[in-house]
Design an enzyme around this catalytic site. Structure first.
Site, PDB file in Angstrom:
ATOM      1  N   GLU A   1       0.950  -1.157   0.018  1.00  0.00           N
ATOM      2  CA  GLU A   1      -0.046   0.149  -0.003  1.00  0.00           C
ATOM      3  C   GLU A   1       1.226   1.244  -0.094  1.00  0.00           C
ATOM      4  O   GLU A   1       1.859   1.417   0.701  1.00  0.00           O
ATOM      5  CB  GLU A   1      -1.080   0.114   1.181  1.00  0.00           C
ATOM      6  CG  GLU A   1      -1.872   1.108   1.544  1.00  0.00           C
ATOM      7  CD  GLU A   1      -2.555   1.394   2.749  1.00  0.00           C
ATOM      8  OE1 GLU A   1      -3.761   1.798   2.701  1.00  0.00           O
ATOM      9  OE2 GLU A   1      -2.329   0.463   3.632  1.00  0.00           O
TER      10      GLU A   1
ATOM     11  N   LYS B   1     -10.595   2.783  -1.170  1.00  0.00           N
ATOM     12  CA  LYS B   1     -10.623   2.133  -0.029  1.00  0.00           C
ATOM     13  C   LYS B   1     -11.905   2.473   0.883  1.00  0.00           C
ATOM     14  O   LYS B   1     -12.119   3.529   0.920  1.00  0.00           O
ATOM     15  CB  LYS B   1      -9.305   2.685   0.855  1.00  0.00           C
ATOM     16  CG  LYS B   1      -9.290   1.805   2.313  1.00  0.00           C
ATOM     17  CD  LYS B   1      -7.942   2.228   2.859  1.00  0.00           C
ATOM     18  CE  LYS B   1      -7.395   1.371   4.116  1.00  0.00           C
ATOM     19  NZ  LYS B   1      -6.041   1.824   4.436  1.00  0.00           N
TER      20      LYS B   1
ATOM     21  N   CYS C   1      -5.572  -2.663   2.875  1.00  0.00           N
ATOM     22  CA  CYS C   1      -5.349  -2.764   4.376  1.00  0.00           C
ATOM     23  C   CYS C   1      -6.434  -2.800   5.150  1.00  0.00           C
ATOM     24  O   CYS C   1      -6.951  -3.990   5.480  1.00  0.00           O
ATOM     25  CB  CYS C   1      -4.521  -1.482   4.592  1.00  0.00           C
ATOM     26  SG  CYS C   1      -3.610  -1.279   6.090  1.00  0.00           S
TER      27      CYS C   1
END
Length: 287
Positions: free
Chosen positions: A40, A113, A150
């Protein structure tokens, strides 16, 4: 499908990190990798350690993004699929975004995200809006690929959504390490196990690529614990890196066999979405 997870530490300048990532992508390709996952926000240090307005200037639009253009050329040359994690600017909105580049260098789309953490050392709500793309999978040259980013990896709903959309593999580019409020707290085992559970519950292999190294911010510092890994479709780890080594992890996924196992096992046949209303509300109430 031959997959690879890259584990690396990040320098403070973009050029060094691009060069390191490209070197590792090329090493993975030489070993037959077809889908290669870079960690990431690999262009630099994890700037979300602190809330600093000047870091917002890092964000760039997808169109004309120099890192995307560079790795699109690498993907085309090597014939590999490259999900690229960037800090995206879309007019006045900022997102933590993955751009999916297929093996011919063409961009298939983006994922923003969905789950944005906010805690000591991981102040992402200061930088990113919650993603608005929904969970995505892409039909790449080598199979159907889903990507979470993540903090998304802690939420079973994200993995299940990608599995329902037909993912042959789920990828998680990651930046996770020590907890500044409690340096003795090591979440690496918990971090791995939650994703192993996603793999087992969905019969879909998982690939997680984390960074390593001690990164000192102002004033916060985080030591990233590596431990990148790849699972099979039952959640068993089949490749794993150490806590601080630069590594290219490789594994071969039998997508056809996994699809057959998903069908035969009955996990998707026996789902009861009519009973799952509680997870569509924040407080568990049935709506």
């Amino acid at each position: 499908m031959r997959v690879a997870a890259l584990q690396m530490s990040m320098a403070t300048d973009v050029a060094t990190n691009i060069a390191t990532a490209e070197r590792l992508v090329r090493a993975a390709a030489r070993e037959g990798a077809q889908v290669v996952l870079i960690p990431e926000l690999f262009e630099g240090h994890y700037f979300c350690k602190d809330q600093r307005a000047k870091e917002l200037q890092r964000a760039l639009p997808v169109a004309g993004h120099p890192t995307i253009a560079h790795f699109a050329g690498v993907a085309r040359e090597l014939g590999v699929v490259l999900p690229l994690s960037i800090f995206e600017r879309a007019n006045n909105a900022l997102f933590n975004t993955v751009v999916m580049v297929d093996a011919d260098g063409e961009t298939l789309g983006i994922y923003r995200k969905s789950h944005i953490p906010d805690g000591p050392g991981y102040s992402e709500k200061f930088y990113f809006s919650p993603g608005d793309t929904g969970f995505r999978v892409w039909k790449t040259k080598f199979g159907v690929v889903g990507v979470g980013i993540c903090w998304d990896q802690w939420f079973p709903e994200a993995a299940r959504s990608m599995a329902l959309l037909g993912a042959d593999v789920i990828l998680y580019p990651t930046a996770i390490g020590s907890e500044p409020q409690n340096p003795s707290w090591d979440s690496s085992g918990h971090w791995q196990r939650v994703m192993q559970g996603h793999a087992a519950a969905n019969i879909v292999p998982i690939v997680a690529a984390n960074r390593t190294g001690r990164e000192v911010g102002d004033p916060t510092e985080v030591t990233f614990y590596g431990s990148s890994f790849i699972t099979d479709a039952t959640g068993a780890k089949i490749a794993e890196a150490g806590r601080d080594d630069e590594r290219v992890l490789l594994a071969t996924i039998d997508t056809e066999a996994n699809r057959a196992m998903r069908t035969a096992w009955g996990l998707f046949r026996d789902r009861r979405p009519d009973l799952y209303g509680a997870i569509t509300s924040l407080d568990g109430s049935q709506r």
